[in-house]
Design a protein around this motif. Structure first.
Motif: not given
Ligand code: DC
Length: 210
Positions: A46, A49, A51-52, A55-56
């Motif tokens: 996280a 990247t 990203r959430s 989600e990961i």
């Protein structure tokens, strides 16, 4: 040994759970899951990247668990931050429960393995040590690896992680009511292993090895 046990080991950072878990897994020939590594992988990815984390956690890949940075204190802090998110925990639950359900038995170590992941485990250990003893061990490990740090910083970071892990609403660090408490403040790894083994053998589990 006829029955294959599920052994859970929970406790704060630096108490010696990981070493104990590996030794018990080795002794009894059980598969071992370091559940902290899953949270470390989510936290690190996280951070890298953007990203959430939810989600990961839903799509963690084997390669995510191989990043050498996972063992750093930075990854530990990142893990502790994403571990407060209930959806992250929910997305990692299935994998951990399946691991524990395998016929071969299992050893799992983390913060909630005896309370949430495997409430029915036959053997539960809760391994603690004073924050000073844990910070001292961690400080020595870091120095041995050549990391330039000072003791007060290691102690402060450890106390911060303890607080976050114990005060969160989602699956906080706490002992299961039926856990055996092991305080390793004045024990080395051999003494902790001997005490845990004596408890497990009293429960009727023995190594099938030579
Ligand atoms: O055991 P560790 O230091 O690798 O764990 C890193 C962080 O992950 C820890 O501070 C809290 C979180 N964690 C958790 O919430 N639940 C677990 N079962 C294992 C780890």
């Amino acid at each position: 040994m006829t029955r294959r046990p599920v052994i859970t080991i929970d406790g704060p950072a630096g108490a010696g759970k990981g070493t104990l878990a590996r030794r018990l897994a080795d002794h009894f020939g059980l598969p071992h899951l370091d559940t902290g590594l899953l949270y470390r992988a989510v936290g690190l990815k996280a951070e890298k990247t953007g990203r959430s984390p939810v989600e990961i956690a839903a799509g963690l890949e084997p390669s995510d668990l191989a990043d050498p940075e996972l063992r750093t204190d930075g990854a530990g802090q990142a893990a502790s931050k994403v571990a407060v998110i209930q959806e992250v925990r929910a997305n990692l639950l299935d994998f951990q429960r399946k691991f524990a359900a395998q016929a071969a038995g299992a050893v799992l170590d983390g913060r909630d393995t005896g309370t949430i992941i495997c409430p029915d485990a036959q053997v539960k250990l809760f391994v603690t040590a004073s924050v000073e003893a844990r910070a001292e061990r961690r400080y020595r490990e870091l120095r041995a690896k050549g990391v330039d740090t000072i003791k007060p910083r290691v102690l402060a970071e450890m106390a911060e992680r303890d607080r976050r892990d114990s005060e969160r609403a989602a699956a906080p660090l706490k002992a299961a009511p039926d856990a055996y408490h092991l305080d390793t403040s004045d024990m080395d790894a051999d003494a902790a292993f001997a005490a845990a083994l004596a408890f497990i053998e009293r429960k009727g589990f023995r190594s099938s090895g030579p």
